[in-house]
Design an enzyme around this catalytic site. Structure first.
Site, PDB file in Angstrom:
ATOM      1  N   GLY A   1       7.793  24.671  47.220  1.00 39.91           N
ATOM      2  CA  GLY A   1       7.081  23.631  47.946  1.00 39.91           C
ATOM      3  C   GLY A   1       7.760  23.234  49.239  1.00 39.91           C
ATOM      4  O   GLY A   1       7.099  22.941  50.241  1.00 39.91           O
ATOM      5  N   THR A   2       9.089  23.227  49.247  1.00 37.72           N
ATOM      6  CA  THR A   2       9.801  22.838  50.468  1.00 37.72           C
ATOM      7  C   THR A   2       9.535  23.811  51.596  1.00 37.72           C
ATOM      8  O   THR A   2       9.259  23.406  52.740  1.00 37.72           O
ATOM      9  CB  THR A   2      11.311  22.733  50.183  1.00 37.72           C
ATOM     10  OG1 THR A   2      11.549  21.648  49.273  1.00 37.72           O
ATOM     11  CG2 THR A   2      12.092  22.486  51.462  1.00 37.72           C
TER      12      THR A   2
ATOM     13  N   ASN B   1       5.284  11.410  44.358  1.00 44.62           N
ATOM     14  CA  ASN B   1       6.116  11.958  43.298  1.00 44.62           C
ATOM     15  C   ASN B   1       6.813  10.890  42.473  1.00 44.62           C
ATOM     16  O   ASN B   1       7.175  11.129  41.326  1.00 44.62           O
ATOM     17  CB  ASN B   1       7.171  12.901  43.887  1.00 44.62           C
ATOM     18  CG  ASN B   1       7.944  12.276  45.025  1.00 44.62           C
ATOM     19  OD1 ASN B   1       7.363  11.846  46.012  1.00 44.62           O
ATOM     20  ND2 ASN B   1       9.253  12.231  44.896  1.00 44.62           N
TER      21      ASN B   1
ATOM     22  N   GLN C   1       2.773  17.471  43.497  1.00 47.44           N
ATOM     23  CA  GLN C   1       2.669  16.680  42.272  1.00 47.44           C
ATOM     24  C   GLN C   1       1.255  16.634  41.694  1.00 47.44           C
ATOM     25  O   GLN C   1       1.089  16.398  40.500  1.00 47.44           O
ATOM     26  CB  GLN C   1       3.151  15.245  42.538  1.00 47.44           C
ATOM     27  CG  GLN C   1       4.648  15.122  42.720  1.00 47.44           C
ATOM     28  CD  GLN C   1       5.429  15.461  41.468  1.00 47.44           C
ATOM     29  OE1 GLN C   1       4.887  15.504  40.367  1.00 47.44           O
ATOM     30  NE2 GLN C   1       6.724  15.724  41.636  1.00 47.44           N
TER      31      GLN C   1
ATOM     32  N   HIS D   1       7.150  25.305  40.243  1.00 44.35           N
ATOM     33  CA  HIS D   1       7.870  24.732  39.093  1.00 44.35           C
ATOM     34  C   HIS D   1       7.296  23.400  38.635  1.00 44.35           C
ATOM     35  O   HIS D   1       7.777  22.829  37.664  1.00 44.35           O
ATOM     36  CB  HIS D   1       9.367  24.609  39.402  1.00 44.35           C
ATOM     37  CG  HIS D   1       9.718  23.489  40.335  1.00 44.35           C
ATOM     38  ND1 HIS D   1      10.361  22.344  39.899  1.00 44.35           N
ATOM     39  CD2 HIS D   1       9.545  23.341  41.662  1.00 44.35           C
ATOM     40  CE1 HIS D   1      10.567  21.549  40.938  1.00 44.35           C
ATOM     41  NE2 HIS D   1      10.076  22.133  42.010  1.00 44.35           N
TER      42      HIS D   1
ATOM     43  N   THR E   1      10.111  40.776  51.377  1.00 48.85           N
ATOM     44  CA  THR E   1       9.477  41.432  50.233  1.00 48.85           C
ATOM     45  C   THR E   1       9.057  40.397  49.199  1.00 48.85           C
ATOM     46  O   THR E   1       9.834  39.525  48.820  1.00 48.85           O
ATOM     47  CB  THR E   1      10.451  42.444  49.599  1.00 48.85           C
ATOM     48  OG1 THR E   1      10.820  43.404  50.586  1.00 48.85           O
ATOM     49  CG2 THR E   1       9.817  43.136  48.411  1.00 48.85           C
TER      50      THR E   1
ATOM     51  N   CYS F   1      15.002  15.321  42.422  1.00 48.74           N
ATOM     52  CA  CYS F   1      15.496  16.377  43.304  1.00 48.74           C
ATOM     53  C   CYS F   1      16.273  15.842  44.487  1.00 48.74           C
ATOM     54  O   CYS F   1      16.861  16.601  45.234  1.00 48.74           O
ATOM     55  CB  CYS F   1      14.353  17.259  43.801  1.00 48.74           C
ATOM     56  SG  CYS F   1      12.951  16.332  44.434  1.00 48.74           S
TER      57      CYS F   1
END
Length: 748
Positions: free
Chosen positions: A85-86, A165, A193, A215, A251, A337
């Protein structure tokens, strides 16, 4: 044999807690893991290869692209796979800003965005972009009218998260997106979220760019998606080959892309039922807590809130202490996080939540695998823990039986015995009024950690106090280290200890008295080794354990040491290696082996008596012990106090093993960062010296070594004597090179 031994009976048994932190991350769904397994073994080809191995993985990647697209109502070619996501947020915001720079430089966002958005906007602001941050109401919701009012002729992008979040409030993205579209402004939303918890459709939301984190939807960590509406141009932020439609080179991470695809398919199939179940478990948890603790405050919108998220504040309670007191519950104080600091959540501050409530707020989030029995157990334990931490808490909740604990989990300290920020302490000390008395030989004016008071022509008293929260998990070691740390001030003044007093703060409602007995036993063993007794002390009830000593010693009034007598030509000797703050922080994070824990505990618990005795025969111009201000903080006190310039060499500085590796892993105490920031204006660093090495040199120490300024022609003999007395890790680290204003020159 050392008086200190490892007391494994008091080391924590690791138990599997009830998981209520699904907003931080989700477990990988077993079905997702099953789909991924072949791609760890036989299906390993590069998707860009034209042979069979490549075509197999290319088909898998494109199938996953279709699965993700179906979940959010997009076309497959609008899906760009990222590392998470970042990266998706960075690609969206930076990519759009750069591609549209010719149209303007104005970006609109909100005050409650995740750092993966707010930090990107902050970076662009430094590059000349203009950023407007729209406030939110008491529910954490942005008003679309406030966003619209910020629009100007040079607005090129609006970024508003879909759901917060921390508190779960769902934002009116569609309404904002409609206006943005009408005015030719790109609309981005961070949906990390919301995807997987509520329906997310890019057409209904009217977004041009949307970020997804794998995740958060039961896929692995390290995979994400950026949706880019057809026709929208963004600039690459990573350069390489033309993978992902020439938007994100590299890749493809086939293994995790396949997992994300299957995870999205599972979400699409089960979302209606999952949403109902998430809300059922969340509401049960909320009601059980509120019924027993009606003073609790739930944050977020009462209706427009993620079905799984409960942000709840307990007035007068510290969230980190609450979580530490119930290790059987896995939850977050704020957002996991970017946790680790003790400041109030920026989101709650933006919502204008009173500080007394914000600091006691925990985030509880349910998920696909949460069951009712767990919720009921968790609610009961949370209520019990909150009541125990309240001022009139029930100390009977803790019995007097031996328990296994990790002491560092019962404190908010950053992993070291950090002092106040030097710049803050200086302001306070300068305001003190010291009565004129010729018998006061050393007071606060020298920045020494002990005072010296003359009794008669042959005797002066050295007195000091040291007091801090746990730096290690084992209670016995904590007591021994705290005692060694306090006695170190006596040795650093050239004195001999006479006796000590305990100073204890202890949470009897959270910890067994057996833990306190072990702390005191460790301190007693260390003072016995020093040849003195603990004659009494003072104890208070507190919400976290703290321990220290008031130590009293004796010295001749004409022959004591201070930290302000250094002279040009002096050699600088350090008697213990650096890194105890980093090690303590790593210990709290569970990153040390038992051998490493034993090593650092032994070092911190080692008295500086042998080092002091070894240098006593020499002409000591200045001496101090290295503690919370770190090597550079204490050396700076020494150079400024004497008006000299010092030079030290990084190549000869002693460090504990793996210190640099642990710093790279993020084990950096807050006090260490403060020390670096405070001392850097007086330091000349070598060009190209890494920030990690600077942090290691400034690390906040607990029971560190003696820092000694001794005539240069006596340095070799002093070093030999230190080694003969068992101080094997002492090092000659530099010299006082000239008169000056206290500057320190660092060489490699």
């Amino acid at each position: 044999m050392s008086l200190i031994t490892c007391h494994s009976s008091l080391v924590t048994n690791i138990m599997k807690p009830i998981y209520l932190d699904y907003n931080a991350t989700t477990p990988v769904d077993p079905e997702v893991a099953r789909i991924m397994e072949p791609f760890m073994r036989e299906l390993f080809g590069n998707p860009s290869s034209i042979h069979l191995y490549g075509t197999e993985t290319r088909r898998a990647v494109e199938e996953a692209r279709r699965q993700v697209a179906r979940l959010i109502g997009a076309e497959p070619h609008e899906i760009v796979f990222t590392s998470g996501g970042t990266e998706a947020n960075n690609l969206a915001i930076q990519g759009a800003a750069r591609a549209r720079r010719h149209l303007g430089n104005h970006i609109i966002t909100t005050t409650i965005e995740h750092p993966a958005v707010s930090e990107v906007c902050g970076y662009l602001e430094k590059q000349g972009y203009r950023i407007s941050r729209v406030p939110v109401d008491e529910f954490g919701m942005v008003n679309p009218d406030d966003v619209i009012r910020e629009i100007s002729k040079d607005t090129i992008l609006i970024s508003v998260m879909h759901a917060n979040n921390e508190v779960g409030t769902i934002q009116p993205v569609a309404e904002i997106g409609r206006v943005a579209g009408e005015r030719g402004i790109l609309m981005h939303s961070d949906a990390a979220q919301s995807v997987g918890k509520i329906p997310v459709d890019v057409s209904e939301l009217r977004v041009d760019l949307l970020s997804v984190a794998g995740h958060k939807v039961y896929a692995p960590k390290g995979i994400g998606v950026l949706y880019v509406r057809q026709g929208v141009q963004i600039e690459k932020i990573i350069h390489g080959a033309d993978h992902e439609q020439d938007r994100r080179p590299g890749t493809e991470n086939v293994l995790e892309i396949v997992g994300l695809g299957r995870a999205c398919e599972l979400v699409r199939e089960g979302l209606p039922a999952d949403t109902v179940q998430l809300k059922k478990m969340r509401d049960l948890l909320e009601n059980l807590i509120i019924n027993d603790l009606p003073e609790s405050v739930v944050h977020g919108h009462p209706d427009e809130r993620l079905p799984n998220t409960l942000s709840i504040g307990f007035p007068g309670i510290e969230a980190n202490r609450l979580l530490a007191s119930m290790p059987e519950i896995a939850a977050s104080a704020g957002a996991a996080c970017h946790a680790g600091c003790q400041s109030t959540s920026g989101v709650l501050a933006a919502m204008q939540v009173p500080d007394s409530i914000a600091r006691g707020t925990v985030r509880l989030s349910t998920g696909r695998f949460t069951i009712e029995d767990e919720v009921r157990l968790a609610a009961a334990r949370i209520v019990e823990a909150v009541r125990a931490l309240q001022p009139d808490g029930d100390s009977a909740l803790v019995n007097d039986e031996p328990v296994r604990v990790r002491l560092t989990q019962y404190t908010q300290a950053g992993g070291c015995a950090c002092k106040m920020r030097p710049q803050d302490l200086e302001k306070v000390v300068k305001e003190l009024t010291i009565l004129k008395n010729p018998d006061i030989l050393v007071g606060p004016e020298t920045s020494d950690d002990a005072a010296v008071y003359r009794i008669d022509d042959e005797t002066a008293i050295v007195e000091t106090l040291d007091f801090f929260t746990p730096v290690v998990d084992d209670p016995y070691y904590f007591g021994a280290i705290a005692a060694a740390n306090a006695l170190s001030d006596i040795y650093a003044m050239g004195g001999t200890p006479l006796f000590a007093l305990n100073i204890v703060a202890f949470p009897t409602h959270r910890l067994s008295l057996d833990v306190l007995r072990e702390i005191l036993r460790g301190a007693e063993d260390k003072t016995t080794e020093a040849g003195i007794s603990i004659l009494g002390g003072h104890t208070i009830e507190d919400t976290e354990p703290k321990f220290g000593l008031v130590a009293t010693g004796r010295v001749h009034p004409d022959h004591f040491w201070t930290n302000c007598g250094a002279r040009p030509g002096d050699a600088i000797i350090l008697t213990k290696p650096l890194g105890t703050g980093v090690y303590s922080n790593a210990m709290k994070k569970g990153l040390l082996t038992e051998d490493q824990i034993e090593r650092v505990c032994q070092q911190m618990a080692t008295l500086n008596r042998a080092a002091a005795n070894a240098i006593r025969p020499f002409e000591i111009h200045a001496c101090t012990d290295v503690t919370g201000f770190g090597l550079m903080g204490h050396l700076l006190e020494m150079t400024r106090g004497a008006g000299v310039t010092a030079e030290i060499a990084t190549s000869v500085l002693p460090f504990l093993p793996r210190v640099h590796e642990l710093i790279e892993a993020g084990c950096i105490p807050g006090g260490t960062r403060n020390n670096l920031a405070y001392t850097t204006p007086w330091i000349t660093w070598p060009d190209g010296l890494s920030d990690h090495l600077k942090l290691a040199i400034c690390d906040a120490q607990t029971s560190g070594g003696l820092l000694v300024a001794i005539p240069g022609d006596q340095a070799d003999a002093a070093m030999d004597n230190l080694r003969r007395n068992g101080v094997e890790e002492a090092a000659l680290i530099g010299h006082m090179i000239a008169e000056g204003t206290g500057n320190i020159q660092v060489t490699e």
